[in-house]
Design an enzyme around this catalytic site. Structure first.
Site, PDB file in Angstrom:
ATOM      1  N   SER A 143       0.864  -1.182   0.000  1.00 49.03           N
ATOM      2  CA  SER A 143       0.000   0.000   0.000  1.00 49.03           C
ATOM      3  C   SER A 143       0.897   1.227   0.000  1.00 49.03           C
ATOM      4  O   SER A 143       2.037   1.178   0.508  1.00 49.03           O
ATOM      5  CB  SER A 143      -0.893   0.020   1.245  1.00 49.03           C
ATOM      6  OG  SER A 143      -1.501   1.293   1.420  1.00 49.03           O
ATOM      7  N   TYR A 156      -1.729  -0.911  10.396  1.00 46.99           N
ATOM      8  CA  TYR A 156      -1.812  -1.228   8.971  1.00 46.99           C
ATOM      9  C   TYR A 156      -0.620  -0.630   8.218  1.00 46.99           C
ATOM     10  O   TYR A 156       0.033  -1.313   7.423  1.00 46.99           O
ATOM     11  CB  TYR A 156      -3.120  -0.682   8.408  1.00 46.99           C
ATOM     12  CG  TYR A 156      -3.313  -0.930   6.922  1.00 46.99           C
ATOM     13  CD1 TYR A 156      -3.834  -2.133   6.466  1.00 46.99           C
ATOM     14  CD2 TYR A 156      -2.985   0.047   5.978  1.00 46.99           C
ATOM     15  CE1 TYR A 156      -4.015  -2.370   5.114  1.00 46.99           C
ATOM     16  CE2 TYR A 156      -3.153  -0.179   4.626  1.00 46.99           C
ATOM     17  CZ  TYR A 156      -3.677  -1.385   4.197  1.00 46.99           C
ATOM     18  OH  TYR A 156      -3.848  -1.611   2.851  1.00 46.99           O
TER      19      TYR A 156
END
Length: 252
Positions: A143, A156
């Site tokens: 990401s 995350y």
């Protein structure tokens, strides 16, 4: 590259986290490109629903129930599945809260799935690819939050930064076995889960900070995925491809 091109014919691809979202989409893209697709996730009912949908599109698919955080289960799954050529290491999760409100359980859950689970699956795939002797390609789904910061998703973001470093370290060690390891780093994508937020003023402001002034669509990942899955990227390993509308190069 388009889904009608059968550049992956005769290859077997395993996609983790394939019961919904990105994983389900990746399975369809690889299947349309000719691969035999193995869809893996914890929720077998959802997997079967997705498999039924893909079979209706003449895609060759099977399913396997798998908890990527369970090392013994991962090893057993690879024994049962037999050799694979492509791994899309996609299983992941997020817990949203400010850093001061994230709990130990939040941290453990996210790191276990996103980082430990991704390592266990990549390791098992690489061991099998080395034993077979044909090499293969591993695509880790990272990401842009593994490169830049965002509020409310600390575990995350840390996990995805780890995925990027793991991708590069594995690429270094596995190149001698003809195993390529690369990563996709998506930016903000339009999904059913976030569509309502991006219709708010805060969401629209976030979109305005993206140089292309739009959210990504799942289809924006198709070309990069097929590039990394196919021999078109034969001389690429350790690469991290951002698919983010220029978000990483936006003004600070």
């Amino acid at each position: 590259m388009t889904g009608s091109v059968r550049q992956l014919a005769g290859l077997k691809a395993l996609v983790t986290g394939a019961s919904s979202g990105l994983g389900a989409h990746f399975a369809e893209v690889l299947g349309k490109a000719g691969a035999h697709v193995v869809m893996a996730a914890r929720r077998r009912t959802l997997l079967e629903e997705q498999a039924w949908y893909l079979r209706g599109k003449a895609i060759d698919v099977e399913v396997v129930e798998l908890d990527v955080t369970d090392g013994k289960a991962v090893e057993a799954a690879f024994v049962a599945l037999g050799p694979i050529d492509i791994l899309v290491n996609n299983a992941g999760m997020v817990r949203s809260a400010s850093a001061l409100k994230q709990t130990e359980a939040d941290w453990d859950a996210v790191i276990d799935v996103n980082l430990k689970g991704m390592f266990l699956v990549a390791q098992a795939a690489a061991r099998q690819m080395r034993a077979v002797g044909k090499g293969g390609t591993i695509i880790n789904v990272a990401s842009i939050l593994g490169v830049r910061q965002g509020k409310g998703v600390l575990p995350y973001a840390v996990s995805k930064a780890g995925v990027i470093q793991m991708t590069k370290a594995l690429a270094l060690e596995l190149a001698r076995h003809a195993i390529r390891v690369n990563a996709l780093a998506p930016g903000y994508l339009s999904t059913d889960l976030n569509r309502e937020f991006f219709e708010t003023e805060a969401g629209r402001e976030m979109i305005r900070r993206i140089p292309q002034r739009r959210l990504g669509e799942l289809g924006d990942l198709d070309g990069p995925l097929l590039l990394l899955a196919s021999d078109a990227s034969a001389y690429m390993t350790g690469s991290v491809i951002a698919v983010d509308g220029g978000h990483l190069v936006s003004d600070l």
